[in-house]
Design an enzyme around this catalytic site. Structure first.
Site, PDB file in Angstrom:
ATOM      1  N   PHE A   1      -9.523   5.494   5.457  1.00 48.69           N
ATOM      2  CA  PHE A   1      -7.898   6.286   4.555  1.00 48.69           C
ATOM      3  C   PHE A   1      -7.870   5.359   4.035  1.00 48.69           C
ATOM      4  O   PHE A   1      -6.065   5.568   4.212  1.00 48.69           O
ATOM      5  CB  PHE A   1      -7.840   6.825   5.690  1.00 48.69           C
ATOM      6  CG  PHE A   1      -9.211   7.645   6.683  1.00 48.69           C
ATOM      7  CD1 PHE A   1      -9.569   8.559   6.262  1.00 48.69           C
ATOM      8  CD2 PHE A   1      -8.996   7.608   8.075  1.00 48.69           C
ATOM      9  CE1 PHE A   1     -10.482   9.632   7.346  1.00 48.69           C
ATOM     10  CE2 PHE A   1      -9.671   7.823   9.013  1.00 48.69           C
ATOM     11  CZ  PHE A   1     -10.790   9.044   7.922  1.00 48.69           C
ATOM     12  N   LEU A   2      -8.029   5.434   2.503  1.00 48.10           N
ATOM     13  CA  LEU A   2      -6.498   3.469   2.193  1.00 48.10           C
ATOM     14  C   LEU A   2      -5.444   4.372   1.840  1.00 48.10           C
ATOM     15  O   LEU A   2      -4.456   3.477   1.988  1.00 48.10           O
ATOM     16  CB  LEU A   2      -7.796   3.526   1.493  1.00 48.10           C
ATOM     17  CG  LEU A   2      -7.846   2.348   0.465  1.00 48.10           C
ATOM     18  CD1 LEU A   2      -7.465   0.950   1.278  1.00 48.10           C
ATOM     19  CD2 LEU A   2      -7.675   1.928  -0.861  1.00 48.10           C
ATOM     20  N   LYS A   3      -5.837   6.092   1.419  1.00 43.74           N
ATOM     21  CA  LYS A   3      -4.255   6.774   0.829  1.00 43.74           C
ATOM     22  C   LYS A   3      -3.351   7.308   1.903  1.00 43.74           C
ATOM     23  O   LYS A   3      -2.498   7.679   1.822  1.00 43.74           O
ATOM     24  CB  LYS A   3      -4.828   7.780   0.132  1.00 43.74           C
ATOM     25  CG  LYS A   3      -5.090   6.804  -1.254  1.00 43.74           C
ATOM     26  CD  LYS A   3      -5.176   7.219  -2.958  1.00 43.74           C
ATOM     27  CE  LYS A   3      -5.875   6.921  -3.763  1.00 43.74           C
ATOM     28  NZ  LYS A   3      -4.941   6.190  -4.511  1.00 43.74           N
ATOM     29  N   THR A   4      -3.633   6.713   3.084  1.00 46.79           N
ATOM     30  CA  THR A   4      -3.020   8.113   4.436  1.00 46.79           C
ATOM     31  C   THR A   4      -1.828   6.709   5.108  1.00 46.79           C
ATOM     32  O   THR A   4      -2.351   5.946   5.113  1.00 46.79           O
ATOM     33  CB  THR A   4      -3.381   7.687   5.525  1.00 46.79           C
ATOM     34  OG1 THR A   4      -5.330   8.577   4.706  1.00 46.79           O
ATOM     35  CG2 THR A   4      -3.090   8.897   6.335  1.00 46.79           C
TER      36      THR A   4
ATOM     37  N   ASP B   1      -9.286  -0.774  -4.783  1.00 41.36           N
ATOM     38  CA  ASP B   1      -7.925  -0.362  -5.351  1.00 41.36           C
ATOM     39  C   ASP B   1      -6.331  -0.992  -5.486  1.00 41.36           C
ATOM     40  O   ASP B   1      -5.680  -1.127  -4.606  1.00 41.36           O
ATOM     41  CB  ASP B   1      -7.592   1.192  -4.366  1.00 41.36           C
ATOM     42  CG  ASP B   1      -6.641   2.097  -4.621  1.00 41.36           C
ATOM     43  OD1 ASP B   1      -5.650   1.721  -6.303  1.00 41.36           O
ATOM     44  OD2 ASP B   1      -6.213   3.326  -4.167  1.00 41.36           O
TER      45      ASP B   1
END
Ligand SMILES: [Zn+2]
Lengths: 368, 489
Positions: A116-119, A150
């Protein structure tokens, strides 16, 4: 105690060890507008979560429940918040960094951060944990891997910068005891930035990190000679520009360090002039002279470069006087009508502002 | 003729490759010169997208936004407002009831029933109530527990003037904007609440000119936060969303700063420069990006495009900020006289093209960029950005004076700050006859308030209610000097 695992498709409602809890529906007795179509598993887990929040229970099974919700919806900040409070209440104070609950949590976070890299929450939870484990170096290593996947992830970068800022230049506490390890957290930051910019010289996050490391955090050991540092950074930025001139990240860094050190833009006019005009007008002889201070645009560079034109005009405007202002206005006019027509209104604004300045009027845009 | 591609200077990197892929996609959305088709905002289609969300609900993938239920609903109902559509009383009441189910017993609103209070859903909830609510029993406004809300706010405040977004959560300028907005609406602004906040916001400005999510204090060896001018680095790079929030916060804090000894500064010139550079070129159809060297995205139409109106409150751009004497400009076009300052400092027409040509999803709703799907978030912020590009809404000295003149004093010691905040938030009005609408009046959207992103009517009603003041009728007035031509298509 048996755990309800994420691959287990039974519901909390079916588990005997949760039989003592009465689930709480989200909207009791109302039919809300704009409902979300939940899966049965999500409804089930969050019904039990609402019940737990009401009762205030903080036990190991709450860790199972919140993990289950987080895996279904990593942005469920209340589940994270409650999980953190539960964890803290289950840990002894002071907490040895080898405590099994803590190490299990850290390992879980390694897994979830990748998923969940973007949380926001996954990164913030790490922040809370590292204040207990006090192992910032481990975090920096972990983030390095994350940025390979990323390289512009905002949360990852700001977390890295927070780690560096929060733990200062000091090292971590060892696993064995409370003894400070004398390692410099910052030691490899510049190399790290170099690697990323070598991969992508247009990575603005990496440029920002460079500014953070070199300029924004005060002066660290080995960097006391600021004149030398400025010279090194100017050469670095200019060389990056010579590779790919139309790169606003590199120009912004260059402008940023000049402003930060109160160095006038006019000191780099010679450098910028080689980029601000069509190629034909650059004297061919100039190419034979190797001047490290003023690297020339690459053979394949697309000239004139709008960033260089803007830079020159800005330098001249500050220098002032009719002649310099006229030169700046010529540059802005070329930007407005040819090279950067999208920003025509802005270039015209700059022309107007410079004219006002020349007439001794109050310039509108300074600080507020 | 197609506009030129962004150069990679013969030196491709991952950034230039994704840039060029995006341009390949966007180029297909530039109408060719021969096309006689008028640029059309398909309002009906977007309406059915919104109605579908409101009535039928959100599909399963929106579980990821279960903790943002107030946002989902705010994006939806505010999109209706921007599209000039009101809701019927039955739906309004169902919405009010839903919002009140999110109020936390200890103050503030959560992302859903039983969720912890959090500044972001608190803002979204109060905004929804501003749109659909009313005074009195069941109306939503008087059911907001203001006292507990204030305590909740104070419980999040840190020594450096910043606020956690929720207990045990992060600090960032989104939360500060949400808090200040709600405190302004509900008449909760006090010096105690906002002391130090402006300095914190200022510290988030990066060398690029835009603002970052947050900043980090330097600590002394004893663990105390070092006072300024100790280094206080921003965390993360300049970013459109954070820039809007920081700038709006800065504007909301002006009434406090006027009365305070605190005199933090921001670099407005550098901010303006960064903002104008966020607008993409013609091959990007003039959309905005959120960070340097990133891709254009419809939502930054509001976060970046909308920021220009806020700059007017700081004396940058806009007709009321122009020196009225004519200053010759010599960019070779026009009649050499500065007669169109009120068109703004970015390319408003180009931004409208991005939203109309690339932002609309063929089956309804608006989006980041093609070929992405539409979603509730991008639908609102594309529409708000489009609205902001169509209209000129500015802080009017005249309107402010009207509010200050009609102020009913309450003899409170904190009256001066209340009065100034009230006059300041409600000073924003639309300049009449100054709309520039691509595609003609059929594409007209409601103007939105640059600070609140609500309509001006909604902003006035809820604010006047909580300050117990009246809203004086607008005087018909055009700011001087007279415009040469109001080029409404
Ligand atoms: Zn977006």
């Amino acid at each position: 105690m048996p755990r309800k695992l994420d691959f287990d498709d039974s519901l909390f409602a079916d588990l005997p060890e949760w039989a003592d809890v009465t689930p709480v529906e989200q909207y009791e007795g109302v039919n809300p507008v704009a409902p979300i179509f939940y899966t049965p598993e999500y409804t089930d887990a969050t019904n039990y979560f609402r019940a737990i929040v009401q009762s205030g229970e903080k036990s190991e099974r709450v860790l199972d429940l919140t993990e289950n919700i987080i895996r279904q919806n990593p942005a469920h900040y209340s589940a994270w918040q409650y999980r953190y409070e539960t964890l803290v209440s289950l840990l002894p104070t002071p907490t040895p960094s080898s405590h099994p609950l803590l190490t299990a949590e850290v390992e879980l976070m390694d897994e979830l951060a990748v998923l969940f890299l973007k949380t926001y929450q996954v990164w913030h939870h790490r922040r809370l944990l590292v204040q207990i484990t006090r192992e910032p170096q481990r975090e920096l290593d972990f983030i390095k891997k994350g940025l390979q996947v990323d390289s512009k992830n905002y949360h990852t970068w700001s977390y890295r910068q927070w780690i560096l800022g929060f733990f200062g230049g000091k090292g971590s506490i060892s696993k064995e005891g409370d003894e400070e390890i004398d390692e410099d957290l910052w030691a490899s930051e510049l190399d790290f930035v170099d690697t990323l910019l070598a991969t992508d010289v247009r990575n603005n996050s990496a440029w920002h990190h460079r500014f953070f490391v070199v300029w924004a955090c005060g002066v660290r050991e080995g960097e006391e000679d600021r004149e030398r540092v400025l010279k090194r950074e100017l050469i670095y930025a200019k060389q990056a520009i010579s590779l790919a001139p139309s790169n606003p990240s590199a120009w912004n860094y260059l402008r940023g360090i000049l402003a930060h050190t109160n160095t006038p833009f006019s000191s780099l006019v010679t450098f910028a002039e080689a980029y601000a005009y069509p190629r034909e007008s650059v004297d061919a002889k100039q190419r034979d002279i190797v001047d490290l201070e003023n690297p020339l645009p690459s053979e394949s560079a697309d000239l004139p470069c709008a960033e260089a034109m803007e830079f020159l005009a800005d330098a001249w405007e500050v220098e002032g006087g009719q002649e310099k202002i006229d030169a700046a206005v010529t540059m802005w006019t070329a930007l407005a009508n040819e090279r950067d027509v999208m920003r025509k209104k802005y270039w015209e604004h700059r022309i107007r502002d410079a004219h006002l300045g020349l007439r001794g009027g109050q310039k509108k845009t300074t600080t507020a | 003729m197609l506009p030129p591609k962004t150069t990679n200077d013969g030196f491709p990197t991952p950034t230039s490759l994704s840039q060029s892929e995006t341009e390949e996609m966007l180029i297909k959305h530039i109408p060719d010169d021969t096309s006689q088709k008028k640029p059309t905002l398909d309002k009906k289609m977007h309406m059915s997208f919104l109605v579908r969300n409101l009535v039928q609900g959100f599909p399963e993938r929106y579980i990821s936004q279960d903790a943002s239920q107030p946002w989902l609903l705010f994006w939806t109902v505010q999109a209706f407002s921007v599209l000039q559509v009101g809701l019927d009383p039955g739906n309004k009441q169902r919405i009010i009831d839903k919002v009140l189910a999110w109020q936390h017993p200890d103050g503030g609103f959560g992302g859903g029933p039983g969720q912890a209070a959090h500044l972001l859903p608190t803002y979204a909830s109060v905004c929804i109530l501003a749109i659909v609510g009313r005074p009195g029993p069941g109306g939503g406004w008087d059911q907001i527990d203001r006292e507990k809300m204030y305590k909740f706010f104070m419980s999040l405040k840190l020594k450096d003037g910043s606020f956690l977004v929720a207990h045990h959560s992060e600090v960032d300028v989104r939360g500060i904007y949400c808090l200040l907005m709600v405190a302004t609406f509900l008449d909760l602004l006090t010096p105690e609440l906002v002391e130090g906040t402006a300095s914190f916001v200022a510290s988030c400005q990066t060398y690029e000119g835009g603002f970052a999510s947050s900043s980090h204090p330097s600590y002394s060896l004893s663990g105390d936060v070092l006072p300024p001018p100790a280094a206080r680095p921003p965390l993360g790079e300049a970013h459109g969303g954070y820039t809007f929030c920081a700038l709006a916060s800065w504007v909301l804090l002006q009434p406090y700063l006027e009365l305070s000894q605190e005199k933090p500064t921001i670099d407005v010139s550098n901010l303006l420069r960064w903002l104008v550079h966020m607008q993409g070129t013609f091959i990007e159809l003039g959309g905005f990006k959120g960070r340097t060297n990133k891709l254009v995205d419809g939502c930054y139409s509001w976060w970046c495009g909308g920021s220009f109106a806020l700059l007017e409150a700081l004396g940058v751009g806009g007709i009321q900020n122009a020196n009225s004497d004519e200053v010759p400009i010599d960019s070779g076009t026009g009649d050499g006289v500065w007669d169109d300052v009120d068109e703004g400092l970015y390319n408003r027409m180009a931004l409208q093209e991005y939203i109309i040509y690339a932002g609309q999803h063929p089956t309804g709703g608006l989006r980041d960029k093609p070929p992405k799907n539409a979603d509730a978030y991008h639908t609102l912020y594309c529409l708000s950005g489009l609205s902001s590009a169509q209209h000129h809404v500015f802080p009017s000295h005249l309107r402010k004076k009207q509010f200050l003149d009609s102020w009913k004093s309450s003899d409170s010691t904190k009256d001066e700050l209340r009065k100034r905040s009230f006059g300041s938030i409600l000073s924003w009005i639309e300049e009449e006859g100054a709309s520039h609408i691509l595609g003609g009046t059929e594409n007209r959207l409601n103007a939105t308030h640059p600070l609140t992103n609500l309509t001006i009517t909604h902003t006035e009603a809820i604010t006047a209610h909580f300050y117990e003041q009246d809203v004086p009728a607008k005087q018909r007035s055009a700011p001087t000097p007279t415009r040469a031509a109001a080029a409404t298509a």
